[in-house]
Design an enzyme around this catalytic site. Structure first.
Site, PDB file in Angstrom:
ATOM      1  N   LYS A   1       0.820  -1.205   0.000  1.00 37.41           N
ATOM      2  CA  LYS A   1       0.000   0.000   0.000  1.00 37.41           C
ATOM      3  C   LYS A   1       0.868   1.275   0.000  1.00 37.41           C
ATOM      4  O   LYS A   1       2.077   1.212   0.169  1.00 37.41           O
ATOM      5  CB  LYS A   1      -0.944  -0.013   1.206  1.00 37.41           C
ATOM      6  CG  LYS A   1      -1.943  -1.192   1.167  1.00 37.41           C
ATOM      7  CD  LYS A   1      -2.760  -1.252  -0.118  1.00 37.41           C
ATOM      8  CE  LYS A   1      -4.081  -1.968   0.034  1.00 37.41           C
ATOM      9  NZ  LYS A   1      -4.014  -3.430  -0.174  1.00 37.41           N
TER      10      LYS A   1
HETATM   11  C1  LIG Z   1      -5.472  -4.119   0.527  1.00 36.72           C
HETATM   12  C2  LIG Z   1      -6.910  -3.859   0.479  1.00 36.72           C
HETATM   13  C3  LIG Z   1      -7.782  -4.244   1.511  1.00 36.72           C
HETATM   14  C4  LIG Z   1      -7.375  -5.091   2.670  1.00 36.72           C
HETATM   15  O1  LIG Z   1      -6.238  -4.753   3.290  1.00 36.72           O
HETATM   16  P1  LIG Z   1      -5.313  -5.837   4.031  1.00 36.72           P
HETATM   17  O2  LIG Z   1      -4.520  -4.974   4.936  1.00 36.72           O
HETATM   18  O3  LIG Z   1      -4.475  -6.485   2.983  1.00 36.72           O
HETATM   19  O4  LIG Z   1      -6.204  -6.775   4.755  1.00 36.72           O
HETATM   20  C5  LIG Z   1      -9.109  -3.883   1.422  1.00 36.72           C
HETATM   21  N1  LIG Z   1      -9.585  -3.219   0.363  1.00 36.72           N
HETATM   22  C6  LIG Z   1      -8.798  -2.861  -0.668  1.00 36.72           C
HETATM   23  C7  LIG Z   1      -9.384  -2.100  -1.801  1.00 36.72           C
HETATM   24  C8  LIG Z   1      -7.440  -3.197  -0.654  1.00 36.72           C
HETATM   25  O5  LIG Z   1      -6.685  -2.865  -1.688  1.00 36.72           O
END
Ligand SMILES: *Cc1c(COP(=O)(O)O)cnc(C)c1O
Length: 402
Positions: A186
């Site tokens: 992210k």
């Molecule tokens: C990465 C992501 C999540 C979940 O995040 P995690 O930390 O990997 O559980 C939820 N929604 C979207 C759109 C994502 O890209």
């Protein structure tokens, strides 16, 4: 979109602060922790940076969505409207609270089409969950108006859009609640972690309690805490929060590089006749983590992806064939392939909604390519990459015309 690309001395310093004390848990041990409260510090930093009243850190973005829904009172049989294009976490979280994910069509913003949302509202709809995919944003004014008119919640999944804004407000802070993910890919990372953000004190308190076995966190002694509600364990550790603290302080540095490189790639793509760019409701607020565009046809999009791979241009995504991001490949959801048994009524409704046809979304995603933006390219490298991608796309489009 990745903050991991620039992991360095600042992250190591914050982690070392925690390692010095050896107190890896975010609650308790007040004396031994020597004044180190990384999770608390990160929550305060998020409130300040993004302009939101309350933040609760949790162990992942998925946990953040789950805790947010629990805190909003979304549960058995409630319908949550979400886009056909997202990450599987969106429907996983809805299922985890006993609710029904209702996928609806996207438009060329690559997320919820407000008209499709309005058409999908039923007496059971409890929330609309726009997902700010690939660093950009949903049409929040339109969606908020629909939510207000129907007295349902707006829950923003801003996991992929940390630092993005819509009309001057940060994504994730505009709805009744919003979520970030700090997983490893992210915009900022803490390895694994997430945040629930809200301006509603009660929603915050509930998310706080839900993420720590129901602890009300009112006293000094964990053992004496009361448990007004049932909860689970979605806690973040001090080690993770420490990395996140360093990264949130560097967000502007990351966004500046990302937006510069994004602009260079988009500029190069402007010279490709036949493609159109993804629609962005507020271009000034785009984080720039992807340059997303549409080829004239699905065939050409497939050709382009092949050609980009053959020419060694990495980091281009064709979501239409991706197992994790588009409903077409969610056979596990569509066939009801879950490990634990669901209640019959929930199962029936989940399968009903998951097995609808989405020709409008298909026609959009079939032509869509997202080109990821790295923080590591200097301007010359970004220009070189942009020129290379543009040349490949032109060749595919011209080739298809003859
Ligand atoms: C990465 C992501 C999540 C979940 O995040 P995690 O930390 O990997 O559980 C939820 N929604 C979207 C759109 C994502 O890209």
């Amino acid at each position: 979109m990745p903050g991991y690309e620039l992991f360095g001395a600042q992250e190591r310093k914050e982690v070392n602060d925690v390692l010095e004390t050896g107190i890896l848990m975010r609650y308790g041990f007040d004396g031994a922790r020597n004044g180190m409260w990384k999770a608390k510090e990160l929550e305060a930093a998020i409130c300040e940076k993004f302009g939101v009243a309350h933040t609760q850190l949790v162990s992942s973005g998925t946990a953040a969505l789950t805790a947010a829904m629990a805190a909003l009172g979304i549960g058995a049989g409630d319908e949550v409207i979400m886009p056909t294009f997202t990450f599987v976490a969106s429907f996983e979280a809805v299922l985890s609270v006993g609710a029904i994910p209702v996928p609806v069509d996207i438009d060329e913003t690559m997320t919820l089409d407000p008209k499709a949302v309005a058409a999908a509202i039923t007496p059971k709809t409890k929330a609309v969950m726009p997902v700010h995919m690939c660093g950009s944003m949903a049409q929040l004014d339109e969606l908020k108006a629909i939510c207000d008119a129907n007295k349902i919640f707006l829950l923003e999944d801003a996991c992929q859009a940390i630092g993005g804004t819509y009309k001057g407000k940060h994504l994730g802070t505009i709805g009744d609640a919003g979520t970030f993910s700090f997983d490893f890919v992210k915009i900022i990372t803490c390895a694994e972690g997430g945040a629930v953000m809200t301006n509603n004190k009660e929603v915050y308190h509930k998310a706080d309690q839900y993420s720590d076995h129901g602890h009300d966190h009112m006293g000094k002694d964990r053992g004496a805490d009361l448990h007004p509600y049932l909860g689970y364990n979605f806690r973040i550790s001090e080690l993770h929060a420490a990395v996140g603290l360093a990264q949130v302080r560097r967000l502007e540095e990351f966004l500046t590089l990302q937006r510069r490189n994004h602009a260079i790639i988009c500029d190069a793509l402007k010279g490709v006749e036949g493609i159109t760019m993804r629609q962005i409701p507020d271009a000034a607020g785009d984080t720039g983590s992807f340059a997303s565009f549409f080829m004239p046809t699905e065939e050409m999009a497939r050709e382009a992806i092949k050609a980009l791979q053959a020419e060694g241009v990495a980091g281009n995504f064709y979501w239409y064939d991706n197992n994790w991001h588009y409903i077409r490949k969610w056979q596990h959801l569509q066939s009801g392939s879950w490990m634990n048994r669901f209640y019959d009524e929930q199962k029936k409704q989940v399968l009903h909604y998951a097995n609808q046809a989405f020709p409008v979304s298909d026609a959009i995603m079939g032509r869509c390519i997202s080109s990821s933006i790295s923080l590591l390219w200097d301007e010359a490298q970004a220009k070189e990459r942009g020129a290379k991608i543009a040349a490949i796309l032109k060749k595919v489009i011209v080739g298809a015309a003859v």
